[in-house]
Scaffold this motif. Structure first.
Motif, mmCIF file in Angstrom:
data_model
loop_
_atom_site.group_PDB
_atom_site.id
_atom_site.type_symbol
_atom_site.label_atom_id
_atom_site.label_comp_id
_atom_site.label_asym_id
_atom_site.label_seq_id
_atom_site.Cartn_x
_atom_site.Cartn_y
_atom_site.Cartn_z
ATOM 1 N N THR A 90 -23.864 102.487 120.638
ATOM 2 C CA THR A 90 -22.571 102.814 120.016
ATOM 3 C C THR A 90 -21.967 104.095 120.582
ATOM 4 O O THR A 90 -20.804 104.402 120.310
ATOM 5 C CB THR A 90 -22.745 102.965 118.498
ATOM 6 O OG1 THR A 90 -23.756 103.954 118.236
ATOM 7 C CG2 THR A 90 -23.149 101.642 117.866
ATOM 8 N N ARG A 91 -22.737 104.855 121.350
ATOM 9 C CA ARG A 91 -22.219 106.064 121.976
ATOM 10 C C ARG A 91 -21.952 105.868 123.465
ATOM 11 O O ARG A 91 -21.358 106.728 124.113
ATOM 12 C CB ARG A 91 -23.202 107.227 121.791
ATOM 13 C CG ARG A 91 -23.432 107.599 120.336
ATOM 14 C CD ARG A 91 -24.390 108.761 120.245
ATOM 15 N NE ARG A 91 -24.658 109.122 118.844
ATOM 16 C CZ ARG A 91 -25.484 110.092 118.474
ATOM 17 N NH1 ARG A 91 -26.129 110.800 119.397
ATOM 18 N NH2 ARG A 91 -25.673 110.351 117.196
ATOM 19 N N VAL A 122 -20.585 98.213 123.571
ATOM 20 C CA VAL A 122 -20.124 98.340 122.184
ATOM 21 C C VAL A 122 -19.257 99.580 122.018
ATOM 22 O O VAL A 122 -18.204 99.542 121.359
ATOM 23 C CB VAL A 122 -21.328 98.377 121.222
ATOM 24 C CG1 VAL A 122 -20.867 98.700 119.803
ATOM 25 C CG2 VAL A 122 -22.073 97.049 121.246
ATOM 26 N N ALA A 123 -19.663 100.694 122.626
ATOM 27 C CA ALA A 123 -18.872 101.922 122.540
ATOM 28 C C ALA A 123 -17.518 101.751 123.225
ATOM 29 O O ALA A 123 -16.483 102.187 122.702
ATOM 30 C CB ALA A 123 -19.636 103.079 123.176
ATOM 31 N N ASN A 124 -17.511 101.092 124.389
ATOM 32 C CA ASN A 124 -16.247 100.883 125.107
ATOM 33 C C ASN A 124 -15.303 99.975 124.323
ATOM 34 O O ASN A 124 -14.091 100.208 124.280
ATOM 35 C CB ASN A 124 -16.526 100.286 126.483
ATOM 36 C CG ASN A 124 -17.232 101.271 127.400
ATOM 37 O OD1 ASN A 124 -17.144 102.478 127.208
ATOM 38 N ND2 ASN A 124 -17.953 100.740 128.382
ATOM 39 N N LEU A 125 -15.861 98.933 123.709
ATOM 40 C CA LEU A 125 -15.028 98.032 122.909
ATOM 41 C C LEU A 125 -14.488 98.753 121.675
ATOM 42 O O LEU A 125 -13.328 98.533 121.278
ATOM 43 C CB LEU A 125 -15.833 96.799 122.496
ATOM 44 C CG LEU A 125 -16.145 95.789 123.605
ATOM 45 C CD1 LEU A 125 -17.030 94.673 123.069
ATOM 46 C CD2 LEU A 125 -14.859 95.206 124.172
ATOM 47 N N SER A 126 -15.303 99.597 121.073
ATOM 48 C CA SER A 126 -14.834 100.358 119.903
ATOM 49 C C SER A 126 -13.678 101.278 120.277
ATOM 50 O O SER A 126 -12.686 101.380 119.544
ATOM 51 C CB SER A 126 -15.993 101.171 119.320
ATOM 52 O OG SER A 126 -17.029 100.323 118.859
ATOM 53 N N ASP A 127 -13.791 101.920 121.430
ATOM 54 C CA ASP A 127 -12.726 102.816 121.872
ATOM 55 C C ASP A 127 -11.472 102.035 122.249
ATOM 56 O O ASP A 127 -10.345 102.456 121.942
ATOM 57 C CB ASP A 127 -13.196 103.633 123.075
ATOM 58 C CG ASP A 127 -14.317 104.597 122.708
ATOM 59 O OD1 ASP A 127 -14.435 104.924 121.510
ATOM 60 O OD2 ASP A 127 -15.081 104.998 123.607
ATOM 61 N N VAL A 184 -11.367 100.596 116.641
ATOM 62 C CA VAL A 184 -12.098 100.315 115.403
ATOM 63 C C VAL A 184 -13.571 100.655 115.622
ATOM 64 O O VAL A 184 -14.040 100.760 116.759
ATOM 65 C CB VAL A 184 -11.953 98.838 114.981
ATOM 66 C CG1 VAL A 184 -10.509 98.518 114.652
ATOM 67 C CG2 VAL A 184 -12.478 97.905 116.055
ATOM 68 N N ARG A 185 -14.275 100.776 114.534
ATOM 69 C CA ARG A 185 -15.711 101.050 114.611
ATOM 70 C C ARG A 185 -16.471 99.735 114.453
ATOM 71 O O ARG A 185 -16.518 99.166 113.355
ATOM 72 C CB ARG A 185 -16.119 102.052 113.531
ATOM 73 C CG ARG A 185 -17.593 102.440 113.595
ATOM 74 C CD ARG A 185 -17.930 103.468 112.537
ATOM 75 N NE ARG A 185 -19.333 103.820 112.559
ATOM 76 C CZ ARG A 185 -19.862 104.720 113.371
ATOM 77 N NH1 ARG A 185 -19.080 105.354 114.233
ATOM 78 N NH2 ARG A 185 -21.142 104.999 113.325
ATOM 79 N N LEU A 186 -17.032 99.251 115.538
ATOM 80 C CA LEU A 186 -17.774 97.998 115.496
ATOM 81 C C LEU A 186 -19.151 98.216 114.858
ATOM 82 O O LEU A 186 -19.702 99.324 114.911
ATOM 83 C CB LEU A 186 -17.944 97.438 116.909
ATOM 84 C CG LEU A 186 -16.657 97.030 117.640
ATOM 85 C CD1 LEU A 186 -16.970 96.567 119.054
ATOM 86 C CD2 LEU A 186 -15.929 95.932 116.869
ATOM 87 N N ASP A 234 -23.050 98.434 114.319
ATOM 88 C CA ASP A 234 -24.109 98.873 115.225
ATOM 89 C C ASP A 234 -25.133 97.751 115.403
ATOM 90 O O ASP A 234 -25.828 97.381 114.451
ATOM 91 C CB ASP A 234 -24.794 100.111 114.653
ATOM 92 C CG ASP A 234 -25.853 100.673 115.596
ATOM 93 O OD1 ASP A 234 -25.976 100.157 116.726
ATOM 94 O OD2 ASP A 234 -26.549 101.632 115.191
#
Length: 294
Positions: free
Chosen positions: A132-133, A137-142, A146-148, A150
């Motif tokens: 998530t960092r 997943v982190a790239n998609l969240s950015d 939104v916060r996907l 974990d």
């Protein structure tokens, strides 16, 4: 007149061929099992040293909540992940065998290729994407703002592990099923087409019955693999210490007992108990599959 080979000489000829295999089999398979059983009958204590305890370690394992929690995890993993994996493998095998898939040879190699990737490398690769960092997943969240969820959280860790194992072994099971389809007599397809059967009817009436034996083998292998789950949770533990405990799976529990807790005797007991459970479940599935074939 044909000379006859003496019976004693004839009986030893076969053993010369199987002897090397039997020696290696006894050394790397039977001997470790025998030694594990031997260890499981003893207990090493700070006071009193090593003492024979008989079946006490087995009774302790059967009443151990950590062991049954670990068994519950792999049982859930088995019930959910194995059907999904085999269904995907079946779809891919049927698609390749249909002859209507463009670039079938390339597609077959592409699906099988993840199986050639070592489990450690595959898990590390997916661990990077799960982060998530960092990673996917982190790239998609950015990107989405939104916060996907974990993937390495306690609620999703089993699904994440199932995704890794499915990615690794769909191609392996696809190859088993595709090989079974290739030995079906083509005249059966021709007769079905003459009778006006469509592709769906051919799959149901010809291909699926021909795949029963291969599906049974793939299911048994998958059951054994699920109960032996170790590499993936062991590698992901550093990234998900709150989700993956030291008793997350039976094999990882036995590993922790042995190498972290120095409880070699109880670790051998857990391994033996899990091996017996695996053997019973796999044999039950085999008997059920054989009855259906009859």
């Amino acid at each position: 007149m044909v000379a006859t080979v003496p019976r004693a000489r004839r009986s030893w000829a076969g053993w010369r061929f199987v002897g090397p295999f039997m020696a290696v089999f006894a050394l790397v398979f039977l001997a470790p099992i025998a030694y594990s059983i031997y260890l499981s009958l003893f207990r090493t204590q700070l006071i009193g040293g090593t003492a024979f305890v008989g079946a006490d370690n087995y009774l302790k394992a059967l009443a151990d909540p950590q062991f049954w929690s670990a068994f519950g995890n792999v049982a859930i993993f088995l019930v959910v992940q194995v059907p999904i994996m085999l269904f995907l493998a079946l779809l891919v095998a049927l698609a390749i065998d249909s002859g209507r898939l463009y670039g079938a040879s390339f597609f077959r190699i592409a699906v099988f290729l993840p199986y050639a990737v070592p489990a450690v490398v595959a898990t590390l690769m997916w661990a990077f994407m799960y982060g998530t960092r960092f990673g996917l997943v982190a790239n998609l969240s950015d990107a989405l703002g939104v916060r996907l969820p974990d993937p390495l959280s306690a609620d999703l860790i089993l699904a994440s592990l199932g995704n890794v194992v499915t990615w690794e072994f769909v191609g392996y099971n696809m190859l088993i099923l595709y090989s079974a389809l290739r030995v079906v007599n083509p005249s059966l397809y021709e007769a079905a087409e003459i009778d006006g059967a469509g592709q769906f009817r051919i799959i149901v009436a010809i291909k699926l019955p021909a795949l029963r034996g291969a599906l049974l083998i793939a299911t048994i292998f998958s059951i054994i693999g699920s109960f032996q789950l170790f590499n993936e949770p062991a590698i992901l533990k550093n990234l998900a210490p709150n989700a993956i405990t030291s008793s997350f799976t039976p094999n990882y529990y036995a590993y922790t007992l042995s190498f972290a807790g120095q409880q070699y005797n109880y670790s051998a007991t857990v391994a033996i108990v899990m091996g017996v459970i695996t053997m019973i479940v796999a044999y039950a599935v085999q008997l059920r599959g054989m009855r259906k074939e009859v």
